[in-house]
Motif scaffolding. Structure first.
Motif, PDB file in Angstrom:
ATOM      1  N   GLN A   1     -84.371  37.570 -29.994  1.00 41.17           N
ATOM      2  CA  GLN A   1     -84.514  39.024 -29.082  1.00 41.17           C
ATOM      3  C   GLN A   1     -85.271  40.711 -29.583  1.00 41.17           C
ATOM      4  OE1 GLN A   1     -79.812  38.484 -29.338  1.00 41.17           O
ATOM      5  NE2 GLN A   1     -80.342  37.318 -26.807  1.00 41.17           N
ATOM      6  N   GLU A   2     -85.057  40.950 -31.541  1.00 44.59           N
ATOM      7  CA  GLU A   2     -85.493  41.767 -30.981  1.00 44.59           C
ATOM      8  C   GLU A   2     -87.150  42.352 -31.100  1.00 44.59           C
ATOM      9  OE1 GLU A   2     -84.803  42.069 -35.935  1.00 44.59           O
ATOM     10  OE2 GLU A   2     -81.771  41.604 -35.288  1.00 44.59           O
ATOM     11  N   TRP A   3     -87.871  40.673 -30.969  1.00 50.73           N
ATOM     12  CA  TRP A   3     -89.226  41.127 -31.216  1.00 50.73           C
ATOM     13  C   TRP A   3     -89.574  41.212 -29.891  1.00 50.73           C
ATOM     14  CZ3 TRP A   3     -91.571  37.720 -28.099  1.00 50.73           C
ATOM     15  CH2 TRP A   3     -93.079  37.663 -27.837  1.00 50.73           C
ATOM     16  N   MET A   4     -88.610  40.661 -29.032  1.00 47.74           N
ATOM     17  CA  MET A   4     -89.204  41.712 -27.130  1.00 47.74           C
ATOM     18  C   MET A   4     -88.846  42.779 -27.193  1.00 47.74           C
ATOM     19  SD  MET A   4     -87.346  37.079 -25.609  1.00 47.74           S
ATOM     20  CE  MET A   4     -86.846  38.631 -23.894  1.00 47.74           C
ATOM     21  N   GLU A   5     -87.714  43.278 -27.866  1.00 45.76           N
ATOM     22  CA  GLU A   5     -87.462  44.227 -27.531  1.00 45.76           C
ATOM     23  C   GLU A   5     -88.569  44.986 -27.709  1.00 45.76           C
ATOM     24  OE1 GLU A   5     -84.199  44.896 -29.488  1.00 45.76           O
ATOM     25  OE2 GLU A   5     -82.012  44.115 -27.284  1.00 45.76           O
ATOM     26  N   ARG A   6     -88.872  44.727 -28.863  1.00 48.02           N
ATOM     27  CA  ARG A   6     -90.116  45.753 -29.886  1.00 48.02           C
ATOM     28  C   ARG A   6     -91.000  45.720 -28.467  1.00 48.02           C
ATOM     29  NH1 ARG A   6     -88.909  43.974 -34.848  1.00 48.02           N
ATOM     30  NH2 ARG A   6     -90.544  41.998 -34.644  1.00 48.02           N
ATOM     31  N   ASP A   7     -91.597  43.916 -28.548  1.00 50.03           N
ATOM     32  CA  ASP A   7     -93.081  43.750 -28.050  1.00 50.03           C
ATOM     33  C   ASP A   7     -92.417  44.846 -26.175  1.00 50.03           C
ATOM     34  OD1 ASP A   7     -95.450  42.712 -27.093  1.00 50.03           O
ATOM     35  OD2 ASP A   7     -94.181  41.568 -25.552  1.00 50.03           O
ATOM     36  N   HIS A   8     -91.771  44.407 -25.733  1.00 51.03           N
ATOM     37  CA  HIS A   8     -91.227  45.514 -24.712  1.00 51.03           C
ATOM     38  C   HIS A   8     -91.098  47.517 -24.591  1.00 51.03           C
ATOM     39  CE1 HIS A   8     -90.357  46.690 -20.229  1.00 51.03           C
ATOM     40  NE2 HIS A   8     -89.655  47.386 -21.243  1.00 51.03           N
ATOM     41  N   ALA A   9     -91.015  47.977 -25.957  1.00 49.91           N
ATOM     42  CA  ALA A   9     -91.443  49.331 -26.471  1.00 49.91           C
ATOM     43  C   ALA A   9     -92.570  49.314 -26.501  1.00 49.91           C
ATOM     44  CB  ALA A   9     -90.434  49.089 -27.840  1.00 49.91           C
ATOM     45  N   ASP A  10     -93.670  48.495 -27.072  1.00 49.93           N
ATOM     46  CA  ASP A  10     -95.000  49.128 -27.026  1.00 49.93           C
ATOM     47  C   ASP A  10     -95.738  48.909 -26.284  1.00 49.93           C
ATOM     48  OD1 ASP A  10     -94.365  48.838 -29.536  1.00 49.93           O
ATOM     49  OD2 ASP A  10     -95.071  46.400 -30.336  1.00 49.93           O
TER      50      ASP A  10
END
Length: 54
Positions: free
Chosen positions: A43-52
């Motif tokens: 979930q953290e990775w998905m949030e970071r990827d989405h923010a990037d």
């Protein structure tokens, strides 16, 4: 020349990798040991990827 499977499991291989490219080994070990930790990490990775991408 060797054939077949390697004798090292995932955790020893991660320790070797950490010598070349340091990372948070405790976090990786937690993710390997706990489904809840794995879910949180994804979930953290998905949030970071989405923010990037934004």
């Amino acid at each position: 020349m060797r054939a077949g499977r390697g004798s090292l499991g995932p955790r020893p291989r991660l320790r070797i990798l950490n010598r070349f490219a340091p990372f948070d080994t405790e976090r990786v070990d937690a993710v390997l040991s706990s489904t809840d930790a794995l879910i949180a990490a994804v979930q953290e990775w998905m949030e970071r990827d989405h923010a990037d991408q934004a």
